[in-house]
Design an enzyme around this catalytic site. Sequence first.
Site, mmCIF file in Angstrom:
data_model
loop_
_atom_site.group_PDB
_atom_site.id
_atom_site.type_symbol
_atom_site.label_atom_id
_atom_site.label_comp_id
_atom_site.label_asym_id
_atom_site.label_seq_id
_atom_site.Cartn_x
_atom_site.Cartn_y
_atom_site.Cartn_z
ATOM 1 N N GLY A 180 114.015 35.905 20.898
ATOM 2 C CA GLY A 180 114.914 35.392 19.916
ATOM 3 C C GLY A 180 115.906 36.050 19.268
ATOM 4 O O GLY A 180 116.260 37.333 19.780
ATOM 5 N N ILE A 181 116.097 35.737 18.382
ATOM 6 C CA ILE A 181 117.163 36.317 16.755
ATOM 7 C C ILE A 181 116.855 38.170 16.766
ATOM 8 O O ILE A 181 117.359 38.338 16.707
ATOM 9 C CB ILE A 181 117.712 35.709 16.124
ATOM 10 C CG1 ILE A 181 118.188 34.794 16.241
ATOM 11 C CG2 ILE A 181 117.892 36.774 14.178
ATOM 12 C CD1 ILE A 181 118.107 33.105 14.725
ATOM 13 N N TYR A 190 108.800 23.660 6.030
ATOM 14 C CA TYR A 190 109.797 25.157 6.962
ATOM 15 C C TYR A 190 111.015 25.026 5.442
ATOM 16 O O TYR A 190 111.528 26.373 5.218
ATOM 17 C CB TYR A 190 110.173 24.362 8.044
ATOM 18 C CG TYR A 190 111.363 25.550 8.057
ATOM 19 C CD1 TYR A 190 111.139 26.427 9.568
ATOM 20 C CD2 TYR A 190 112.763 25.778 8.426
ATOM 21 C CE1 TYR A 190 112.267 27.841 9.904
ATOM 22 C CE2 TYR A 190 113.644 26.416 8.649
ATOM 23 C CZ TYR A 190 112.771 27.275 9.611
ATOM 24 O OH TYR A 190 114.068 28.237 10.520
ATOM 25 N N ILE A 248 121.661 26.095 13.382
ATOM 26 C CA ILE A 248 120.773 25.596 14.518
ATOM 27 C C ILE A 248 121.653 26.731 16.178
ATOM 28 O O ILE A 248 122.279 27.854 16.394
ATOM 29 C CB ILE A 248 121.395 24.461 15.706
ATOM 30 C CG1 ILE A 248 121.265 23.489 14.686
ATOM 31 C CG2 ILE A 248 119.849 24.101 17.122
ATOM 32 C CD1 ILE A 248 119.972 23.198 14.310
HETATM 33 P P1 NAD Z 1 111.248 32.803 17.881
HETATM 34 O O1 NAD Z 1 110.940 31.800 17.213
HETATM 35 O O2 NAD Z 1 112.070 32.522 18.640
HETATM 36 O O3 NAD Z 1 111.086 34.450 17.565
HETATM 37 C C1 NAD Z 1 110.115 34.303 15.884
HETATM 38 C C2 NAD Z 1 109.394 35.320 16.112
HETATM 39 O O4 NAD Z 1 108.677 36.134 15.933
HETATM 40 C C3 NAD Z 1 108.626 35.814 17.395
HETATM 41 O O5 NAD Z 1 108.924 36.753 18.327
HETATM 42 C C4 NAD Z 1 107.160 35.254 16.350
HETATM 43 O O6 NAD Z 1 106.352 36.105 18.063
HETATM 44 C C5 NAD Z 1 107.344 35.963 15.096
HETATM 45 N N1 NAD Z 1 106.254 35.971 14.665
HETATM 46 C C6 NAD Z 1 105.780 35.317 14.414
HETATM 47 N N2 NAD Z 1 104.706 35.727 12.575
HETATM 48 C C7 NAD Z 1 105.255 36.320 13.166
HETATM 49 C C8 NAD Z 1 103.694 36.752 12.568
HETATM 50 N N3 NAD Z 1 103.066 36.353 11.903
HETATM 51 N N4 NAD Z 1 104.196 38.973 12.449
HETATM 52 C C9 NAD Z 1 105.168 39.342 13.196
HETATM 53 N N5 NAD Z 1 105.212 37.885 13.823
HETATM 54 C C10 NAD Z 1 105.472 37.157 14.157
HETATM 55 O O7 NAD Z 1 112.357 32.747 16.557
HETATM 56 P P2 NAD Z 1 114.084 32.632 15.923
HETATM 57 O O8 NAD Z 1 114.305 31.736 15.887
HETATM 58 O O9 NAD Z 1 114.260 33.740 16.408
HETATM 59 O O10 NAD Z 1 113.882 32.501 14.433
HETATM 60 C C11 NAD Z 1 113.941 33.918 13.909
HETATM 61 C C12 NAD Z 1 113.694 33.252 12.540
HETATM 62 O O11 NAD Z 1 115.354 33.446 12.170
HETATM 63 C C13 NAD Z 1 113.222 32.708 11.875
HETATM 64 O O12 NAD Z 1 112.932 33.123 10.278
HETATM 65 C C14 NAD Z 1 113.793 31.383 11.290
HETATM 66 O O13 NAD Z 1 112.722 30.916 10.854
HETATM 67 C C15 NAD Z 1 114.998 32.086 11.022
HETATM 68 N N6 NAD Z 1 115.889 30.672 11.512
HETATM 69 C C16 NAD Z 1 116.220 30.103 13.290
HETATM 70 C C17 NAD Z 1 116.709 29.257 13.746
HETATM 71 C C18 NAD Z 1 117.213 28.555 14.680
HETATM 72 O O14 NAD Z 1 118.088 27.474 14.994
HETATM 73 N N7 NAD Z 1 115.972 29.479 15.849
HETATM 74 C C19 NAD Z 1 117.814 28.905 12.516
HETATM 75 C C20 NAD Z 1 117.979 29.081 11.256
HETATM 76 C C21 NAD Z 1 116.842 30.006 10.752
#
Ligand code: NAD
Length: 266
Positions: free
Chosen positions: A24-25, A161, A193
């Site tokens: 992901g991000i 959240y 998003i």
């Molecule tokens: P994702 O679920 O694709 O990836 C999240 C990663 O965090 C995963 O690889 C997971 O294994 C890791 N992770 C979770 N808990 C963990 C822990 N306890 N220890 C170590 N690693 C852990 O999510 P994403 O969409 O890539 O989101 C990344 C960040 O961006 C997050 O903080 C999310 O809240 C934020 N965000 C995402 C969005 C969206 O629309 N996707 C929007 C706003 C903010």
Amino acid sequence: MADAGLFRDHFAGRTVVVTGAARGIGLGIATAFAGAGADVIMVDRDDQVRQAAEDGRAAGLRLTAVPADVTRESDVAAVFDRVAELTGRLDVLINNAGVITINELEHTSLDDFNRVLAVNTTAAFLTARAALPLLRQGDGGVILNAASGQARQGFIYTPAYAASKFGIVGMSQSLAKELAPANIRVNCYCPGIVRTEMWAYNDREWGRRLGDYRPGELIEEWIDDIPLGRPAEVDDVANLLLFLASDAAVYITGQAINIDGGMFMN
Ligand code: NAD
């Protein structure tokens, strides 16, 4: 890959830690910084992070995986011990790991609520505290914390959240004030998003009606409201982070920056 061209070699010789970097991000951020010359330490509780680092190394990027659960104090301590061994310095800490739970209030358990707070907010406290000795050794440092549009306005069915993301912004402001004399800047990024596994997971897990919403309908409604007409790409977020961590942003601290196609304008 994000446009490292703008920052080519800018981060050469610098060490960047990215949590939640297996996919992901976080994976996009890790790759972008490595593309801009940094030594990047990829932290994730998912073992898939090893393969992600391996793939990047095969493409010539300086990526190292350090599997860890960032909600565990001992894991976090071990991460920064490893960073000290590997490069002996830390320039940028990116607290990107995050989880979401989507449910009606009466179906949200205390465990769910606490788990979201633990990963999205408390872990960033643990990592910042453990990273501080290394960050202080340099002549300046950067901490970037993942917030969200949900740090601007709570969305429906996501109370934990929203609490966690408002919380990380407040904590970042407090740390920005405390650490400014050490020239350590602390900022948040607020994506709107981004279509990542985070949403796919929730579609599977909560693939049922939520109130009046059919499965998957909520996210589509949110996307329809984005002025620029599309969700963010991972690279849109990575590009913001390259800037915020760079020497071009030395006068920016204590901020939460929206990267959301105009979803929120405050
Ligand atoms: P994702 O679920 O694709 O990836 C999240 C990663 O965090 C995963 O690889 C997971 O294994 C890791 N992770 C979770 N808990 C963990 C822990 N306890 N220890 C170590 N690693 C852990 O999510 P994403 O969409 O890539 O989101 C990344 C960040 O961006 C997050 O903080 C999310 O809240 C934020 N965000 C995402 C969005 C969206 O629309 N996707 C929007 C706003 C903010």
